[in-house]
Motif scaffolding. Structure first.
Motif, PDB file in Angstrom:
ATOM      1  N   MET A  76      -7.309  -2.235 -10.737  1.00 50.79           N
ATOM      2  CA  MET A  76      -5.921  -2.019 -10.330  1.00 50.79           C
ATOM      3  C   MET A  76      -5.778  -0.572  -9.877  1.00 50.79           C
ATOM      4  N   PRO A  77      -5.008  -0.304  -8.818  1.00 50.24           N
ATOM      5  CA  PRO A  77      -4.821   1.065  -8.371  1.00 50.24           C
ATOM      6  C   PRO A  77      -4.253   1.912  -9.498  1.00 50.24           C
ATOM      7  N   PRO A  78      -4.599   3.231  -9.558  1.00 41.62           N
ATOM      8  CA  PRO A  78      -4.085   4.082 -10.619  1.00 41.62           C
ATOM      9  C   PRO A  78      -2.576   4.198 -10.589  1.00 41.62           C
ATOM     10  N   SER A  79      -1.978   3.954  -9.454  1.00 37.79           N
ATOM     11  CA  SER A  79      -0.521   4.019  -9.343  1.00 37.79           C
ATOM     12  C   SER A  79      -0.042   2.855  -8.503  1.00 37.79           C
ATOM     13  N   GLN A  80       1.110   2.303  -8.884  1.00 37.06           N
ATOM     14  CA  GLN A  80       1.693   1.216  -8.104  1.00 37.06           C
ATOM     15  C   GLN A  80       2.768   1.774  -7.168  1.00 37.06           C
ATOM     16  N   THR A  81       2.638   3.024  -6.798  1.00 35.89           N
ATOM     17  CA  THR A  81       3.585   3.677  -5.898  1.00 35.89           C
ATOM     18  C   THR A  81       3.268   3.298  -4.453  1.00 35.89           C
ATOM     19  N   VAL A  82       4.307   3.010  -3.693  1.00 33.59           N
ATOM     20  CA  VAL A  82       4.129   2.675  -2.286  1.00 33.59           C
ATOM     21  C   VAL A  82       4.056   3.978  -1.500  1.00 33.59           C
ATOM     22  N   THR A  83       2.872   4.337  -1.074  1.00 42.12           N
ATOM     23  CA  THR A  83       2.635   5.605  -0.374  1.00 42.12           C
ATOM     24  C   THR A  83       2.924   5.454   1.121  1.00 42.12           C
ATOM     25  N   PRO A  84       3.077   6.579   1.833  1.00 40.52           N
ATOM     26  CA  PRO A  84       3.244   6.505   3.297  1.00 40.52           C
ATOM     27  C   PRO A  84       2.085   5.778   3.971  1.00 40.52           C
ATOM     28  N   GLU A  85       0.868   5.967   3.441  1.00 44.00           N
ATOM     29  CA  GLU A  85      -0.286   5.294   4.021  1.00 44.00           C
ATOM     30  C   GLU A  85      -0.190   3.772   3.879  1.00 44.00           C
ATOM     31  N   LEU A  86       0.281   3.318   2.688  1.00 44.81           N
ATOM     32  CA  LEU A  86       0.438   1.882   2.482  1.00 44.81           C
ATOM     33  C   LEU A  86       1.533   1.329   3.391  1.00 44.81           C
ATOM     34  N   ARG A  87       2.623   2.071   3.522  1.00 48.71           N
ATOM     35  CA  ARG A  87       3.700   1.627   4.413  1.00 48.71           C
ATOM     36  C   ARG A  87       3.168   1.421   5.838  1.00 48.71           C
ATOM     37  N   GLN A  88       2.398   2.392   6.310  1.00 45.25           N
ATOM     38  CA  GLN A  88       1.891   2.285   7.675  1.00 45.25           C
ATOM     39  C   GLN A  88       0.912   1.125   7.796  1.00 45.25           C
ATOM     40  N   TRP A  89       0.104   0.897   6.755  1.00 45.12           N
ATOM     41  CA  TRP A  89      -0.825  -0.237   6.773  1.00 45.12           C
ATOM     42  C   TRP A  89      -0.078  -1.554   6.878  1.00 45.12           C
ATOM     43  N   ILE A  90       0.996  -1.701   6.096  1.00 39.98           N
ATOM     44  CA  ILE A  90       1.796  -2.932   6.142  1.00 39.98           C
ATOM     45  C   ILE A  90       2.363  -3.132   7.540  1.00 39.98           C
ATOM     46  N   ILE A  91       2.917  -2.065   8.126  1.00 39.14           N
ATOM     47  CA  ILE A  91       3.508  -2.159   9.465  1.00 39.14           C
ATOM     48  C   ILE A  91       2.440  -2.522  10.494  1.00 39.14           C
ATOM     49  N   ASP A  92       1.279  -1.876  10.401  1.00 47.30           N
ATOM     50  CA  ASP A  92       0.208  -2.144  11.361  1.00 47.30           C
ATOM     51  C   ASP A  92      -0.289  -3.577  11.248  1.00 47.30           C
ATOM     52  N   GLN A  93      -0.469  -4.053  10.014  1.00 43.81           N
ATOM     53  CA  GLN A  93      -0.953  -5.414   9.812  1.00 43.81           C
ATOM     54  C   GLN A  93       0.059  -6.442  10.323  1.00 43.81           C
ATOM     55  N   ALA A  94       1.334  -6.191  10.032  1.00 41.95           N
ATOM     56  CA  ALA A  94       2.377  -7.105  10.514  1.00 41.95           C
ATOM     57  C   ALA A  94       2.417  -7.101  12.036  1.00 41.95           C
ATOM     58  N   GLY A  95       2.246  -5.930  12.632  1.00 36.19           N
ATOM     59  CA  GLY A  95       2.230  -5.837  14.087  1.00 36.19           C
ATOM     60  C   GLY A  95       1.064  -6.563  14.712  1.00 36.19           C
ATOM     61  N   ALA A  96      -0.005  -6.716  13.942  1.00 35.89           N
ATOM     62  CA  ALA A  96      -1.186  -7.433  14.431  1.00 35.89           C
ATOM     63  C   ALA A  96      -1.076  -8.941  14.203  1.00 35.89           C
ATOM     64  N   GLY A  97       0.046  -9.382  13.650  1.00 37.92           N
ATOM     65  CA  GLY A  97       0.279 -10.813  13.470  1.00 37.92           C
ATOM     66  C   GLY A  97      -0.036 -11.348  12.090  1.00 37.92           C
ATOM     67  N   ILE A  98      -0.359 -10.464  11.137  1.00 39.50           N
ATOM     68  CA  ILE A  98      -0.639 -10.918   9.773  1.00 39.50           C
ATOM     69  C   ILE A  98       0.685 -11.260   9.091  1.00 39.50           C
ATOM     70  N   THR A  99       0.764 -12.423   8.482  1.00 44.45           N
ATOM     71  CA  THR A  99       2.005 -12.862   7.863  1.00 44.45           C
ATOM     72  C   THR A  99       2.265 -12.122   6.552  1.00 44.45           C
ATOM     73  N   ALA A 100       3.523 -12.124   6.125  1.00 46.48           N
ATOM     74  CA  ALA A 100       3.887 -11.465   4.865  1.00 46.48           C
ATOM     75  C   ALA A 100       3.128 -12.058   3.673  1.00 46.48           C
ATOM     76  N   PRO A 101       3.010 -13.404   3.528  1.00 48.15           N
ATOM     77  CA  PRO A 101       2.226 -13.932   2.402  1.00 48.15           C
ATOM     78  C   PRO A 101       0.782 -13.444   2.418  1.00 48.15           C
ATOM     79  N   ALA A 102       0.189 -13.323   3.607  1.00 50.59           N
ATOM     80  CA  ALA A 102      -1.192 -12.844   3.687  1.00 50.59           C
ATOM     81  C   ALA A 102      -1.289 -11.374   3.285  1.00 50.59           C
ATOM     82  N   LEU A 103      -0.299 -10.581   3.658  1.00 51.69           N
ATOM     83  CA  LEU A 103      -0.272  -9.173   3.250  1.00 51.69           C
ATOM     84  C   LEU A 103      -0.181  -9.051   1.734  1.00 51.69           C
ATOM     85  N   ILE A 104       0.694  -9.853   1.148  1.00 49.66           N
ATOM     86  CA  ILE A 104       0.864  -9.823  -0.310  1.00 49.66           C
ATOM     87  C   ILE A 104      -0.432 -10.235  -0.998  1.00 49.66           C
TER      88      ILE A 104
END
Length: 284
Positions: A1-29
């Motif tokens: 498990m990650p040492p912190s469950q904090t949503v970092t700027p890097e994670l935010r950008q990863w989510i946005i990039d993945q969604a922009g590439a067509g990855i669905t929300a359930p797949a991201l989760i």
């Protein structure tokens, strides 16, 4: 498990990039869970990041700003929600648009009591006339209807208290309960429930409590055939079953909310529903 469950700027950008590439929300989760993230944290992170991103895109396109909306407490996927005097079932939930189907909101006896109280006062349904702020007969809406005042009788007041707890929104922000009766062939063609901000009559309508931000359609009987609530943009059709209710919210008065909906024609029997519209502020 990650040492912190904090949503970092890097994670935010990863989510946005993945969604922009067509990855669905359930797949991201699922991907976040595989990396050690708690499911509830992952769900919340994906929803918040994507919503904020979409809000930013919307504002850059000149859309109205998003506002807070009613939201049932379903982040941890409960089977039921306690509304004080009964357990309301969560039968289906959709994130975009936000649509939730509830079961057991009303008992058959309560449904019949609302129908009996409304029946003597039914008249041809009207729609809001946003050009003037008044009301008009609309050929797209071929039902009969009436309005109860908020808290007008015991069963209406009880239902309004349940709704306030169910969707976490002040009771006083609700319009009076509307009851509609659809005979065979009657329908309400697809429409939006918010008030068009481009119409001249809208400012006067908004003085009574701001924009509508959510709708709850409550089924009071079981039509033999037809009469479902349709969402053409999804697409989705909710069958009208006595005691159930479909909730949907819209954070801005714009088609981007994908809350276009209608009442499909009743093809056999009749349909009785009650509609509760929720406003931004106290409805006066």
């Amino acid at each position: 498990m990650p040492p912190s469950q904090t949503v970092t700027p890097e994670l935010r950008q990863w989510i946005i990039d993945q969604a922009g590439a067509g990855i669905t929300a359930p797949a991201l989760i699922a991907a976040m869970q595989e990396s050690g993230w708690n499911e509830d944290v992952a769900v919340q992170a994906v929803e918040e990041v994507l919503r904020a991103h979409l809000d930013g895109l919307a504002q850059s396109r000149g859309l109205p700003a998003a506002v807070p909306v009613p939201e049932p407490d379903i982040a941890d996927s409960p089977l039921c929600i306690d509304v004080g005097d009964r357990q309301v079932e969560v039968l289906m939930a959709m994130a975009n648009p936000r649509v939730v189907l509830f079961g057991n909101l009303l008992s058959p006896e309560e449904c019949q009591a609302i129908i009996d109280a409304a029946r003597p006062r039914m008249a041809r349904s009207l729609t809001v006339q946003t050009r003037t702020g008044g009301h008009e007969v609309n050929a797209d809406r071929t039902s009969d209807g009436m309005f109860f005042q908020r808290g007008e009788n015991e069963v209406v007041a009880r239902l309004e208290r349940r709704i306030a707890r169910l969707v976490n929104w002040p009771l006083e922000n609700g319009e009076g309960l509307q009851v509609l009766h659809y005979r065979p062939g009657a329908e309400y063609k697809p429409h939006y429930d918010y008030f068009d901000p481009g119409q001249p009559g809208t400012p006067s309508i908004l003085q009574r409590g701001g924009q509508r931000v959510a709708t709850l359609v409550i089924y009071l009987n079981n039509p033999a055939k037809g009469g479902g609530t349709t969402f053409p943009d999804v697409p989705l059709e909710v069958g009208p079953r006595q005691g159930n209710a479909v909730f949907f919210s819209y954070e801005r008065p714009h088609p981007s909310t994908r809350t276009l909906h209608g009442g499909a024609p009743v093809t056999e029997g009749e349909k009785w529903i009650a509609t509760k519209w929720l406003r931004e502020r106290e409805f006066i």
